[in-house]
Design a protein around this motif. Sequence first.
Motif, PDB file in Angstrom:
ATOM      1  N   ARG A 163       0.676  -1.110  -0.073  1.00  0.00           N
ATOM      2  CA  ARG A 163       0.182   0.136   0.071  1.00  0.00           C
ATOM      3  C   ARG A 163       0.963   1.311   0.014  1.00  0.00           C
ATOM      4  NH1 ARG A 163      -3.804   1.184   5.287  1.00  0.00           N
ATOM      5  NH2 ARG A 163      -1.677   1.363   6.174  1.00  0.00           N
ATOM      6  N   LEU A 217     -24.948  18.353  19.413  1.00  0.00           N
ATOM      7  CA  LEU A 217     -24.708  17.525  18.122  1.00  0.00           C
ATOM      8  C   LEU A 217     -26.087  16.812  17.679  1.00  0.00           C
ATOM      9  CD1 LEU A 217     -22.699  16.853  15.724  1.00  0.00           C
ATOM     10  CD2 LEU A 217     -22.011  14.875  17.334  1.00  0.00           C
ATOM     11  N   HIS A 243     -20.678  15.624  23.191  1.00  0.00           N
ATOM     12  CA  HIS A 243     -20.546  14.262  22.863  1.00  0.00           C
ATOM     13  C   HIS A 243     -19.892  14.289  21.517  1.00  0.00           C
ATOM     14  CE1 HIS A 243     -22.558  10.313  21.654  1.00  0.00           C
ATOM     15  NE2 HIS A 243     -22.219  10.376  20.716  1.00  0.00           N
ATOM     16  N   ARG A 244     -18.987  13.332  21.144  1.00  0.00           N
ATOM     17  CA  ARG A 244     -18.315  13.352  19.938  1.00  0.00           C
ATOM     18  C   ARG A 244     -18.662  11.989  19.252  1.00  0.00           C
ATOM     19  NH1 ARG A 244     -13.076  15.606  20.627  1.00  0.00           N
ATOM     20  NH2 ARG A 244     -11.962  14.108  19.405  1.00  0.00           N
ATOM     21  N   VAL A 245     -18.899  12.596  17.888  1.00  0.00           N
ATOM     22  CA  VAL A 245     -18.921  11.209  16.874  1.00  0.00           C
ATOM     23  C   VAL A 245     -17.715  11.176  15.975  1.00  0.00           C
ATOM     24  CG1 VAL A 245     -20.015  10.590  14.641  1.00  0.00           C
ATOM     25  CG2 VAL A 245     -21.343  11.339  16.651  1.00  0.00           C
ATOM     26  N   VAL A 246     -17.139   9.933  16.368  1.00  0.00           N
ATOM     27  CA  VAL A 246     -15.681   9.772  15.884  1.00  0.00           C
ATOM     28  C   VAL A 246     -15.837   8.969  14.757  1.00  0.00           C
ATOM     29  CG1 VAL A 246     -13.481   8.863  16.261  1.00  0.00           C
ATOM     30  CG2 VAL A 246     -14.550  10.152  18.092  1.00  0.00           C
ATOM     31  N   MET A 247     -15.005   9.316  13.349  1.00  0.00           N
ATOM     32  CA  MET A 247     -15.026   8.232  12.453  1.00  0.00           C
ATOM     33  C   MET A 247     -13.528   8.302  12.102  1.00  0.00           C
ATOM     34  SD  MET A 247     -17.814  10.444   9.868  1.00  0.00           S
ATOM     35  CE  MET A 247     -17.503   9.157   8.722  1.00  0.00           C
ATOM     36  N   THR A 248     -13.140   7.012  11.374  1.00  0.00           N
ATOM     37  CA  THR A 248     -11.832   6.742  10.881  1.00  0.00           C
ATOM     38  C   THR A 248     -11.711   6.620   9.470  1.00  0.00           C
ATOM     39  OG1 THR A 248     -11.871   4.267  11.375  1.00  0.00           O
ATOM     40  CG2 THR A 248     -11.248   5.684  13.246  1.00  0.00           C
ATOM     41  N   PHE A 249     -10.599   6.739   8.790  1.00  0.00           N
ATOM     42  CA  PHE A 249     -10.245   6.544   7.530  1.00  0.00           C
ATOM     43  C   PHE A 249      -8.671   5.829   7.365  1.00  0.00           C
ATOM     44  CE2 PHE A 249      -8.024  10.755   6.500  1.00  0.00           C
ATOM     45  CZ  PHE A 249      -8.481  11.350   7.434  1.00  0.00           C
ATOM     46  N   ARG A 299      -1.588  14.930  20.193  1.00  0.00           N
ATOM     47  CA  ARG A 299      -2.647  14.180  19.363  1.00  0.00           C
ATOM     48  C   ARG A 299      -1.976  13.802  17.899  1.00  0.00           C
ATOM     49  NH1 ARG A 299      -8.124  15.929  18.669  1.00  0.00           N
ATOM     50  NH2 ARG A 299      -7.875  14.529  17.121  1.00  0.00           N
ATOM     51  N   SER A 306      -3.923   7.214   6.790  1.00  0.00           N
ATOM     52  CA  SER A 306      -5.048   6.859   7.832  1.00  0.00           C
ATOM     53  C   SER A 306      -5.318   8.169   8.565  1.00  0.00           C
ATOM     54  CB  SER A 306      -4.678   5.909   8.865  1.00  0.00           C
ATOM     55  OG  SER A 306      -3.664   6.351   9.436  1.00  0.00           O
ATOM     56  N   GLY A 307      -6.425   8.152   9.628  1.00  0.00           N
ATOM     57  CA  GLY A 307      -6.753   9.479  10.328  1.00  0.00           C
ATOM     58  C   GLY A 307      -8.023   9.263  11.123  1.00  0.00           C
ATOM     59  N   ASP A 308      -8.554  10.084  11.662  1.00  0.00           N
ATOM     60  CA  ASP A 308      -9.666  10.216  12.223  1.00  0.00           C
ATOM     61  C   ASP A 308     -10.359  11.566  12.256  1.00  0.00           C
ATOM     62  OD1 ASP A 308      -9.252  11.543  15.072  1.00  0.00           O
ATOM     63  OD2 ASP A 308      -7.567  10.125  14.760  1.00  0.00           O
ATOM     64  N   ILE A 309     -11.690  11.339  12.324  1.00  0.00           N
ATOM     65  CA  ILE A 309     -12.545  12.612  12.465  1.00  0.00           C
ATOM     66  C   ILE A 309     -13.557  12.731  13.525  1.00  0.00           C
ATOM     67  CG2 ILE A 309     -13.895  14.339  11.075  1.00  0.00           C
ATOM     68  CD1 ILE A 309     -13.404  12.848   8.531  1.00  0.00           C
ATOM     69  N   ALA A 310     -13.534  13.659  14.263  1.00  0.00           N
ATOM     70  CA  ALA A 310     -14.423  13.911  15.328  1.00  0.00           C
ATOM     71  C   ALA A 310     -15.507  14.869  15.132  1.00  0.00           C
ATOM     72  CB  ALA A 310     -13.894  13.945  16.717  1.00  0.00           C
ATOM     73  N   PHE A 311     -16.778  14.626  15.195  1.00  0.00           N
ATOM     74  CA  PHE A 311     -17.594  15.751  15.067  1.00  0.00           C
ATOM     75  C   PHE A 311     -18.292  16.115  16.311  1.00  0.00           C
ATOM     76  CE2 PHE A 311     -17.758  14.117  10.616  1.00  0.00           C
ATOM     77  CZ  PHE A 311     -17.884  15.212   9.912  1.00  0.00           C
ATOM     78  N   GLU A 323     -12.890  17.862  13.791  1.00  0.00           N
ATOM     79  CA  GLU A 323     -11.447  17.981  14.090  1.00  0.00           C
ATOM     80  C   GLU A 323     -10.968  16.460  13.375  1.00  0.00           C
ATOM     81  OE1 GLU A 323      -9.840  19.689  17.962  1.00  0.00           O
ATOM     82  OE2 GLU A 323      -9.533  17.494  18.042  1.00  0.00           O
ATOM     83  N   ARG A 324      -9.886  16.856  12.727  1.00  0.00           N
ATOM     84  CA  ARG A 324      -9.131  15.621  11.750  1.00  0.00           C
ATOM     85  C   ARG A 324      -7.976  15.626  12.351  1.00  0.00           C
ATOM     86  NH1 ARG A 324     -11.797  17.168   6.609  1.00  0.00           N
ATOM     87  NH2 ARG A 324      -9.785  17.940   5.663  1.00  0.00           N
ATOM     88  N   THR A 325      -7.234  14.510  12.383  1.00  0.00           N
ATOM     89  CA  THR A 325      -5.907  14.142  12.497  1.00  0.00           C
ATOM     90  C   THR A 325      -5.606  13.334  11.191  1.00  0.00           C
ATOM     91  OG1 THR A 325      -5.796  12.357  13.845  1.00  0.00           O
ATOM     92  CG2 THR A 325      -5.511  14.450  14.847  1.00  0.00           C
ATOM     93  N   THR A 326      -4.475  13.452  10.661  1.00  0.00           N
ATOM     94  CA  THR A 326      -4.154  12.562   9.372  1.00  0.00           C
ATOM     95  C   THR A 326      -2.562  12.121   9.582  1.00  0.00           C
ATOM     96  OG1 THR A 326      -3.825  14.861   7.842  1.00  0.00           O
ATOM     97  CG2 THR A 326      -5.992  13.342   7.660  1.00  0.00           C
TER      98      THR A 326
END
Lengths: 228, 228
Positions: A9, A198, A222-228, B112, B171-176, B201-204
């Motif tokens: 990758r 939120l 409250h935090r809604v967390v997503m990953t990528f 972070r 990779s990374g994450d996002i928190a709303f 808030e995003r970290t990459t």
Amino acid sequence: MTLGWEEIRAEVLRRIRVRDWPPGALIPGEEALAEEFGVARATVNRALTALAEAGVIERKKRAGTRVAALPVRRARLEIPVIRLDVLGRGLAYDFRLMADRQVPAPVPVAARLGLPEGQPMRYLETLHLAGGLPFVLETRWLNPAVLPDPPPDFAAVSANEWLVTHVSLVSGDIAFTAEPATPREAEVMGVAPGTPLLVAERTTQGMAGPVTLVRLAHAPGHRVVMTF
Amino acid sequence: MTLGWEEIRAEVLRRIRVRDWPPGALIPGEEALAEEFGVARATVNRALTALAEAGVIERKKRAGTRVAALPVRRARLEIPVIRLDVLGRGLAYDFRLMADRQVPAPVPVAARLGLPEGQPMRYLETLHLAGGLPFVLETRWLNPAVLPDPPPDFAAVSANEWLVTHVSLVSGDIAFTAEPATPREAEVMGVAPGTPLLVAERTTQGMAGPVTLVRLAHAPGHRVVMTF
């Protein structure tokens, strides 16, 4: 030493980054890459699957794999049963069914779900608690056509949990917004009116048509967390 | 008439729903399903891919395909270049670089990103405008190690757009969250302090280490929409 899929990758990303493989370009097939890197085809496949999920490359049956013309990052959100979300945070879960009635669908609700105006709907208000404190106030419009006869008792199992485990959802959308707490939300959640909350609003479609429109107002912080 | 992939998906969902195929159960292989439904294997593959992306089934190399033990819905968020997001809404785009300086990383920022405290960072504040009005206030900490020499001019192309098009993120994450507008945000965005703002808030992380920590404060009323 044989390369792992993360290294494949990284190398594919490097070639895209230095424009060896520019945006829109066709990249070599899995077989060719497996041979070049001296790894199993499954290893290349895993690396490319991860990159496709991240939106870096686009894979088409027969047409091959291309570098995405426009880099779009995709993040994934897992939508769990609220009870399991709370337990996953190490907190005790409880909920209170605060309203449950049959109401004709108001125009905006019917329009959002694609149902006729005035269609009989089930209206449910559920407060989810985490560690004894308000966690999410759920306001739900439910198409009673998706319920069995007799319908489940939503005071025993929350509508959220019952639907996730019993109704197969085909598609839907979620919109996140920041909204000032309504007087009702402020009262139920024990915060000042206007406090930023939120809010997630979801509509879902099942196999047999519209299922539900739900508004989830989350407690402050409250935090809604997503990953990528 | 030959069945389409949506019909295969619906039938698989039906069998899961009625517990013909209960949670955790192994389902027949693609070849067997293709034969049963009288369709091409690619059609079955497309249906199963959609169900796997939705979290309804789990596909494992060699181990086969199982009904997910715990139904988890997954939604996808596309993270576009802000300029393209604005243009996609049919509005004119513009941006203003409001701050650009070298600053040692404060403790929370370094923590972070997994960088040493005091590491020299680039601090950038960018206001994105849609139709001439504030759209997003972007506050960014950038690891200068990811920049070429000489570095790009972030007054000519926004840091958001430059990074998306030049740095491959791994990779990374996002928190709303929903947050009251800070005095600075209120001033820049022309709203009252305390107004609820949707904050992402995003970290990459990139191939060569941490890339950026960015806070995006969206104008009131902003909706982040995801589909599943």
